[in-house]
Each structure stands twice: as C-alpha cells, then as structure tokens.
Write an enzyme that holds these catalytic residues in place. Structure first.
Site, PDB file in Angstrom:
ATOM      1  N   ILE A 123      -9.736  -9.239   2.299  1.00 41.40           N
ATOM      2  CA  ILE A 123     -10.924  -9.025   3.134  1.00 41.40           C
ATOM      3  C   ILE A 123     -11.878  -8.000   2.511  1.00 41.40           C
ATOM      4  O   ILE A 123     -13.068  -7.982   2.816  1.00 41.40           O
ATOM      5  CB  ILE A 123     -10.482  -8.578   4.560  1.00 41.40           C
TER       6      ILE A 123
ATOM      7  N   HIS B 130      -0.966  -8.467  -4.860  1.00 39.18           N
ATOM      8  CA  HIS B 130      -2.402  -8.614  -5.111  1.00 39.18           C
ATOM      9  C   HIS B 130      -2.570  -9.314  -6.455  1.00 39.18           C
ATOM     10  O   HIS B 130      -1.878  -8.981  -7.421  1.00 39.18           O
ATOM     11  CB  HIS B 130      -3.079  -7.252  -5.245  1.00 39.18           C
TER      12      HIS B 130
ATOM     13  N   HIS C 152       3.385  -8.087  -0.078  1.00 37.50           N
ATOM     14  CA  HIS C 152       2.284  -8.875  -0.646  1.00 37.50           C
ATOM     15  C   HIS C 152       2.060  -8.480  -2.089  1.00 37.50           C
ATOM     16  O   HIS C 152       2.248  -7.324  -2.466  1.00 37.50           O
ATOM     17  CB  HIS C 152       0.992  -8.685   0.152  1.00 37.50           C
TER      18      HIS C 152
HETATM   19  P1  5GP Z   1      -1.914  -2.546   0.364  1.00 37.29           P
HETATM   20  O1  5GP Z   1      -2.579  -1.209   0.255  1.00 37.29           O
HETATM   21  O2  5GP Z   1      -0.993  -2.624   1.577  1.00 37.29           O
HETATM   22  O3  5GP Z   1      -1.242  -2.963  -0.908  1.00 37.29           O
HETATM   23  O4  5GP Z   1      -3.082  -3.596   0.546  1.00 37.29           O
HETATM   24  C1  5GP Z   1      -3.416  -4.200   1.759  1.00 37.29           C
HETATM   25  C2  5GP Z   1      -4.598  -5.110   1.493  1.00 37.29           C
HETATM   26  O5  5GP Z   1      -4.784  -5.927   2.629  1.00 37.29           O
HETATM   27  C3  5GP Z   1      -5.915  -4.373   1.248  1.00 37.29           C
HETATM   28  O6  5GP Z   1      -6.431  -4.759  -0.015  1.00 37.29           O
HETATM   29  C4  5GP Z   1      -6.811  -4.844   2.406  1.00 37.29           C
HETATM   30  O7  5GP Z   1      -8.156  -5.030   2.031  1.00 37.29           O
HETATM   31  C5  5GP Z   1      -6.154  -6.149   2.823  1.00 37.29           C
HETATM   32  N1  5GP Z   1      -6.328  -6.493   4.224  1.00 37.29           N
HETATM   33  C6  5GP Z   1      -6.128  -5.672   5.295  1.00 37.29           C
HETATM   34  N2  5GP Z   1      -6.362  -6.333   6.440  1.00 37.29           N
HETATM   35  C7  5GP Z   1      -6.722  -7.590   6.098  1.00 37.29           C
HETATM   36  C8  5GP Z   1      -7.078  -8.739   6.846  1.00 37.29           C
HETATM   37  O8  5GP Z   1      -7.118  -8.739   8.084  1.00 37.29           O
HETATM   38  N3  5GP Z   1      -7.368  -9.871   6.154  1.00 37.29           N
HETATM   39  C9  5GP Z   1      -7.323  -9.906   4.779  1.00 37.29           C
HETATM   40  N4  5GP Z   1      -7.636 -11.069   4.197  1.00 37.29           N
HETATM   41  N5  5GP Z   1      -6.988  -8.836   4.030  1.00 37.29           N
HETATM   42  C10 5GP Z   1      -6.687  -7.690   4.692  1.00 37.29           C
END
Ligand code: 5GP
Length: 125
Positions: A39, A111, A109
């Site tokens: 997002i 990336h 997840h």
């Molecule tokens: P983390 O820091 O946990 O590795 O990354 C979480 C990722 O999830 C971030 O890059 C953030 O932009 C993405 N994200 C958070 N909420 C949402 C959402 O509701 N939809 C999508 N598509 N991505 C999200």
C-alpha cells in the site's frame, strides 16, 4: 519460534486481507500463498508475498510450516518476481522478523522490491 515469541493475532491486517475483509491489489495466488502490492510502495515494484497459513514471521514459518507450504511459498516468490518483470533486471527480497528488524505486520511476509537500482544492502547504524 521461541517460547517468548509473539502468538499469532488473527486480527492482523494481512489476516484480514486473506479473509477478504480488506481489499488488496492482488498480484498472484496459489494454494498456500497470496501476493499483493504494498500500500506504501518503496520502489516501482513493491509486492508482498504471504502464506495463507497463520505464521507470525519467517521464524515461525520456517519452524512450523509444512514442506508443501514452504515449497509453494518459495515458488510463489519467484513467480511473482518474474511476472512483475524484475527477474531480468534484478530485485531484492526482504523479510522482517521482530522488533530489531522493525516488523510492523505480524503475519509472515516477504517484500519484493525492484524496478530501480536499490543500492547495497542496509544502511550502517
Ligand atoms: P513490515 O515492516 O511488517 O515488514 O512491512 C509491512 C508492510 O505492509 C509495509 O510495507 C506496509 O506498507 C504494508 N501494509 C500495511 N498495511 C497494508 C495494507 O492494508 N495493505 C497493503 N497492501 N499493504 C499494507
């Protein structure tokens, strides 16, 4: 996952996406994995690949997921990158686990970043 590690919270945002409660821009789906566009993209290509199973992080997934889930997930990552057109030019995968890595969403997840020169690795503290 260690004894002290976080329990899985079914209310997390990616669990809600998996249940269809929140929309996503889907990029790929397989038996055990779903991929969708981040997002808040940090690169021209920024796609998240998640397992459909309830795993907090790579630590949890690597310890508890079945061989079928792991194979399907790894193949999904490669498939998504190829379909996004970054397999030729290059891409980076990243999986944050826990607070030192600043994991925001507690559903495992990976990336996938690509579409531009990404620089080297991580910044030094
Ligand atoms: P983390 O820091 O946990 O590795 O990354 C979480 C990722 O999830 C971030 O890059 C953030 O932009 C993405 N994200 C958070 N909420 C949402 C959402 O509701 N939809 C999508 N598509 N991505 C999200």
């Amino acid at each position: 996952m260690s004894e002290r590690a976080m329990a899985y919270d079914p209310g997390n945002i990616f669990a809600r996406i998996l249940r269809g409660e929140i929309p996503c821009k889907k990029a790929f789906e397989s038996e055990h994995a779903l991929a969708f566009h981040d997002i808040n993209p940090q690169a021209p290509v920024h796609i998240l690949v998640i397992p459909k199973g309830a795993y907090v992080s790579l630590d949890d997934f690597s310890a508890k997921a079945s061989a079928a889930e792991i194979v399907d997930f790894v193949r999904a990552v490669g498939e998504v990158a190829r379909a996004a057109g970054v397999a030729q030019t290059g891409y980076r995968t990243l999986a944050n686990h826990g607070q030192d890595a600043h994991q925001d969403v507690a559903h495992f997840h990976v990336h996938i970043f690509g579409g531009r020169r990404l620089g080297r690795m991580i910044t030094k503290a």
